[in-house]
Design a protein around this motif. Structure first.
Motif, PDB file in Angstrom:
ATOM      1  N   VAL A 149      12.585   0.010  -5.059  1.00  0.00           N
ATOM      2  CA  VAL A 149      12.886  -0.128  -6.486  1.00  0.00           C
ATOM      3  C   VAL A 149      14.190   0.578  -6.831  1.00  0.00           C
ATOM      4  CG1 VAL A 149      12.156   0.603  -8.793  1.00  0.00           C
ATOM      5  CG2 VAL A 149      10.518  -0.495  -7.256  1.00  0.00           C
ATOM      6  N   ASP A 150      14.363   1.784  -6.310  1.00  0.00           N
ATOM      7  CA  ASP A 150      15.608   2.527  -6.553  1.00  0.00           C
ATOM      8  C   ASP A 150      16.817   1.762  -6.014  1.00  0.00           C
ATOM      9  OD1 ASP A 150      14.202   4.545  -7.780  1.00  0.00           O
ATOM     10  OD2 ASP A 150      14.175   5.864  -6.025  1.00  0.00           O
ATOM     11  N   LYS A 151      16.664   1.178  -4.843  1.00  0.00           N
ATOM     12  CA  LYS A 151      17.756   0.423  -4.226  1.00  0.00           C
ATOM     13  C   LYS A 151      18.137  -0.777  -5.081  1.00  0.00           C
ATOM     14  CE  LYS A 151      18.998  -1.772   0.189  1.00  0.00           C
ATOM     15  NZ  LYS A 151      18.494  -2.139   1.553  1.00  0.00           N
ATOM     16  N   ILE A 152      17.141  -1.478  -5.601  1.00  0.00           N
ATOM     17  CA  ILE A 152      17.399  -2.638  -6.454  1.00  0.00           C
ATOM     18  C   ILE A 152      18.048  -2.199  -7.764  1.00  0.00           C
ATOM     19  CG2 ILE A 152      16.290  -4.484  -7.793  1.00  0.00           C
ATOM     20  CD1 ILE A 152      14.245  -4.696  -5.485  1.00  0.00           C
ATOM     21  N   HIS A 153      17.579  -1.090  -8.329  1.00  0.00           N
ATOM     22  CA  HIS A 153      18.165  -0.572  -9.571  1.00  0.00           C
ATOM     23  C   HIS A 153      19.637  -0.197  -9.366  1.00  0.00           C
ATOM     24  CE1 HIS A 153      14.052   0.677 -11.494  1.00  0.00           C
ATOM     25  NE2 HIS A 153      14.278  -0.612 -11.552  1.00  0.00           N
ATOM     26  N   GLN A 154      19.936   0.395  -8.227  1.00  0.00           N
ATOM     27  CA  GLN A 154      21.314   0.797  -7.936  1.00  0.00           C
ATOM     28  C   GLN A 154      22.257  -0.398  -7.868  1.00  0.00           C
ATOM     29  OE1 GLN A 154      21.042   3.131  -4.345  1.00  0.00           O
ATOM     30  NE2 GLN A 154      19.908   4.782  -5.352  1.00  0.00           N
ATOM     31  N   LYS A 155      21.698  -1.564  -7.548  1.00  0.00           N
ATOM     32  CA  LYS A 155      22.502  -2.792  -7.482  1.00  0.00           C
ATOM     33  C   LYS A 155      22.515  -3.536  -8.813  1.00  0.00           C
ATOM     34  CE  LYS A 155      21.841  -3.674  -2.526  1.00  0.00           C
ATOM     35  NZ  LYS A 155      21.349  -4.659  -1.522  1.00  0.00           N
ATOM     36  N   GLY A 156      21.905  -2.937  -9.827  1.00  0.00           N
ATOM     37  CA  GLY A 156      21.905  -3.552 -11.143  1.00  0.00           C
ATOM     38  C   GLY A 156      20.742  -4.476 -11.420  1.00  0.00           C
ATOM     39  N   GLY A 157      19.749  -4.483 -10.555  1.00  0.00           N
ATOM     40  CA  GLY A 157      18.605  -5.356 -10.734  1.00  0.00           C
ATOM     41  C   GLY A 157      17.461  -4.692 -11.473  1.00  0.00           C
ATOM     42  N   LEU A 158      16.458  -5.496 -11.799  1.00  0.00           N
ATOM     43  CA  LEU A 158      15.258  -5.011 -12.471  1.00  0.00           C
ATOM     44  C   LEU A 158      14.097  -5.049 -11.495  1.00  0.00           C
ATOM     45  CD1 LEU A 158      15.547  -6.890 -15.892  1.00  0.00           C
ATOM     46  CD2 LEU A 158      15.938  -4.453 -15.481  1.00  0.00           C
ATOM     47  N   ALA A 159      13.380  -3.924 -11.360  1.00  0.00           N
ATOM     48  CA  ALA A 159      12.283  -3.870 -10.395  1.00  0.00           C
ATOM     49  C   ALA A 159      11.220  -2.874 -10.826  1.00  0.00           C
ATOM     50  CB  ALA A 159      12.815  -3.496  -9.009  1.00  0.00           C
ATOM     51  N   HIS A 160       9.999  -3.152 -10.408  1.00  0.00           N
ATOM     52  CA  HIS A 160       8.849  -2.285 -10.662  1.00  0.00           C
ATOM     53  C   HIS A 160       8.013  -2.218  -9.386  1.00  0.00           C
ATOM     54  CE1 HIS A 160       9.760  -3.087 -14.949  1.00  0.00           C
ATOM     55  NE2 HIS A 160       9.856  -4.353 -14.556  1.00  0.00           N
ATOM     56  N   ALA A 161       7.283  -1.143  -9.224  1.00  0.00           N
ATOM     57  CA  ALA A 161       6.418  -0.963  -8.058  1.00  0.00           C
ATOM     58  C   ALA A 161       4.954  -0.985  -8.481  1.00  0.00           C
ATOM     59  CB  ALA A 161       6.735   0.344  -7.342  1.00  0.00           C
ATOM     60  N   VAL A 162       4.148  -1.673  -7.690  1.00  0.00           N
ATOM     61  CA  VAL A 162       2.711  -1.747  -7.940  1.00  0.00           C
ATOM     62  C   VAL A 162       1.988  -1.531  -6.613  1.00  0.00           C
ATOM     63  CG1 VAL A 162       0.797  -3.225  -8.623  1.00  0.00           C
ATOM     64  CG2 VAL A 162       2.942  -3.336  -9.880  1.00  0.00           C
ATOM     65  N   VAL A 163       1.109  -0.562  -6.567  1.00  0.00           N
ATOM     66  CA  VAL A 163       0.327  -0.329  -5.366  1.00  0.00           C
ATOM     67  C   VAL A 163      -0.768  -1.393  -5.274  1.00  0.00           C
ATOM     68  CG1 VAL A 163      -1.200   1.261  -4.148  1.00  0.00           C
ATOM     69  CG2 VAL A 163       0.789   2.134  -5.397  1.00  0.00           C
ATOM     70  N   ARG A 216       0.818  -1.216   0.000  1.00  0.00           N
ATOM     71  CA  ARG A 216       0.000   0.000   0.000  1.00  0.00           C
ATOM     72  C   ARG A 216       0.850   1.263   0.000  1.00  0.00           C
ATOM     73  NH1 ARG A 216      -3.760  -1.067   5.119  1.00  0.00           N
ATOM     74  NH2 ARG A 216      -1.681  -1.597   5.899  1.00  0.00           N
ATOM     75  N   ARG A 217       2.044   1.201   0.598  1.00  0.00           N
ATOM     76  CA  ARG A 217       2.861   2.400   0.788  1.00  0.00           C
ATOM     77  C   ARG A 217       3.780   2.626  -0.414  1.00  0.00           C
ATOM     78  NH1 ARG A 217       4.706   0.976   6.907  1.00  0.00           N
ATOM     79  NH2 ARG A 217       4.986  -1.047   5.894  1.00  0.00           N
ATOM     80  N   GLU A 218       3.297   3.407  -1.363  1.00  0.00           N
ATOM     81  CA  GLU A 218       4.014   3.598  -2.621  1.00  0.00           C
ATOM     82  C   GLU A 218       5.377   4.255  -2.423  1.00  0.00           C
ATOM     83  OE1 GLU A 218       3.134   5.187  -7.161  1.00  0.00           O
ATOM     84  OE2 GLU A 218       1.844   5.852  -5.510  1.00  0.00           O
ATOM     85  N   ASP A 219       5.488   5.168  -1.465  1.00  0.00           N
ATOM     86  CA  ASP A 219       6.761   5.848  -1.252  1.00  0.00           C
ATOM     87  C   ASP A 219       7.856   4.857  -0.865  1.00  0.00           C
ATOM     88  OD1 ASP A 219       5.385   5.390   1.152  1.00  0.00           O
ATOM     89  OD2 ASP A 219       6.401   7.028   2.194  1.00  0.00           O
ATOM     90  N   ARG A 220       7.505   3.897  -0.030  1.00  0.00           N
ATOM     91  CA  ARG A 220       8.497   2.892   0.364  1.00  0.00           C
ATOM     92  C   ARG A 220       8.837   1.964  -0.801  1.00  0.00           C
ATOM     93  NH1 ARG A 220       8.133   0.725   6.522  1.00  0.00           N
ATOM     94  NH2 ARG A 220       7.870   2.710   7.582  1.00  0.00           N
ATOM     95  N   LEU A 221       7.847   1.638  -1.602  1.00  0.00           N
ATOM     96  CA  LEU A 221       8.101   0.786  -2.765  1.00  0.00           C
ATOM     97  C   LEU A 221       9.068   1.467  -3.720  1.00  0.00           C
ATOM     98  CD1 LEU A 221       4.519  -0.568  -3.598  1.00  0.00           C
ATOM     99  CD2 LEU A 221       6.353  -1.755  -2.383  1.00  0.00           C
ATOM    100  N   ARG A 222       8.897   2.764  -3.919  1.00  0.00           N
ATOM    101  CA  ARG A 222       9.774   3.501  -4.824  1.00  0.00           C
ATOM    102  C   ARG A 222      11.219   3.477  -4.333  1.00  0.00           C
ATOM    103  NH1 ARG A 222       7.330   3.511  -9.563  1.00  0.00           N
ATOM    104  NH2 ARG A 222       5.160   4.240  -9.396  1.00  0.00           N
ATOM    105  N   LYS A 223      11.388   3.622  -3.039  1.00  0.00           N
ATOM    106  CA  LYS A 223      12.742   3.571  -2.472  1.00  0.00           C
ATOM    107  C   LYS A 223      13.359   2.193  -2.664  1.00  0.00           C
ATOM    108  CE  LYS A 223      11.960   7.140   1.053  1.00  0.00           C
ATOM    109  NZ  LYS A 223      11.870   7.423   2.519  1.00  0.00           N
TER     110      LYS A 223
END
Length: 260
Positions: A56-70, A47-54
């Motif tokens: 996703v950013d963390k995973i991207h910074q490590k070279g991973g693929l990620a998406h957020a869905v509320v 439910r908490r989109e702001d945390r999901l975005r963080k």
């Protein structure tokens, strides 16, 4: 005897997609990071989109693929809309880690009223709503695996925890019946049942003096460490566990061995 196999290939998640619910904190967020590091393209839901975005950013910074869905698992409409978003970002869904859930406030069952409904709606009906949508897609593709996150309370009683215990026990039975119906569609369904691990929803209780006293009475005399769930989770979501179906895998350091 089977020929030697590519062990690294069996545990690799490269080319796989994974949806993790309850991923805004705790085990859900951790599981998302683990699966991403193992090569999966992950969709994190909560439910908490702001945390999901963080996350996703963390995973991207490590070279991973990620998406957020509320996603609010209490709402059938929200779950359906979230899966429509999943359909728009990945071609097929290979893995569901059905993690969204709640702990409950200790109370006698005769005193439980609205909270009973709330716990059952999130822990059982919410898991069912999500699993249903994932199963429809996986059965159509003739492949996939679902891991429902249970608890050691799927296998034992708990004083003043009737709502929580019933929800997690029913979830383990849901797993078995799902596995029975889906196995010939190429879909495996299992439960991962952790013992005592500190998360955002229970750490206050576990770190209280009463909580510490209780933990010290258990066989392991400590809380579990998150990394101790990696191998069990990997068994249930990777090809290394392709013949594991319909079980509840308990990871509790032996807590359920406690003698009466």
């Amino acid at each position: 005897m089977d020929k030697l196999v590519d062990i690294a290939g069996l545990v690799s998640l490269k080319g796989k997609t994974a949806l993790i619910t309850g991923a805004s904190s705790g085990l859900g967020a951790y599981f998302a990071e683990v699966l991403a590091e193992l090569g999966a393209e992950v969709i994190v839901a909560a439910r908490r989109e702001d945390r999901l975005r963080k996350l996703v950013d963390k995973i991207h910074q490590k070279g991973g693929l990620a998406h957020a869905v509320v996603m609010d698992v209490e709402s059938t409409q929200s779950v359906q809309m979230a899966f429509e978003k999943v359909d728009s970002v990945v071609k097929n869904l290979d893995i569901l880690v059905n993690n969204a859930g709640l702990s409950s406030t200790p109370s006698k069952f005769v005193d439980q009223d609205d909270e009973w409904e709330y716990i059952i709606d999130v822990n059982l009906k919410g898991a069912w709503r999500v699993a249903k949508q994932a199963a429809i897609r996986m059965a159509s593709a003739q492949r996939g695996c679902i891991v429902n996150i249970g608890s050691i309370y799927s296998h034992c009683t708990g004083l003043q925890k009737t709502d929580y215990v019933v929800s997690k026990t029913a979830l383990a039975q849901l797993t078995r019946n799902m596995a029975l119906e889906l196995t010939r569609s190429g879909v495996r369904v299992n439960t991962l049942s952790p013992g005592y691990f500190a998360t955002e929803i229970n750490e206050t209780q576990l770190n209280s003096e009463r909580g510490k006293e209780y933990i010290n009475k258990l066989i392991p005399q400590r809380l579990g460490h998150y990394h101790e769930l990696i191998a069990p989770l990997l068994l249930l979501v990777s090809d290394s566990g392709s013949f594991v179906n319909g079980i509840s895998l308990v990871v509790d350091g032996g807590s359920l061995l406690q003698p009466v």
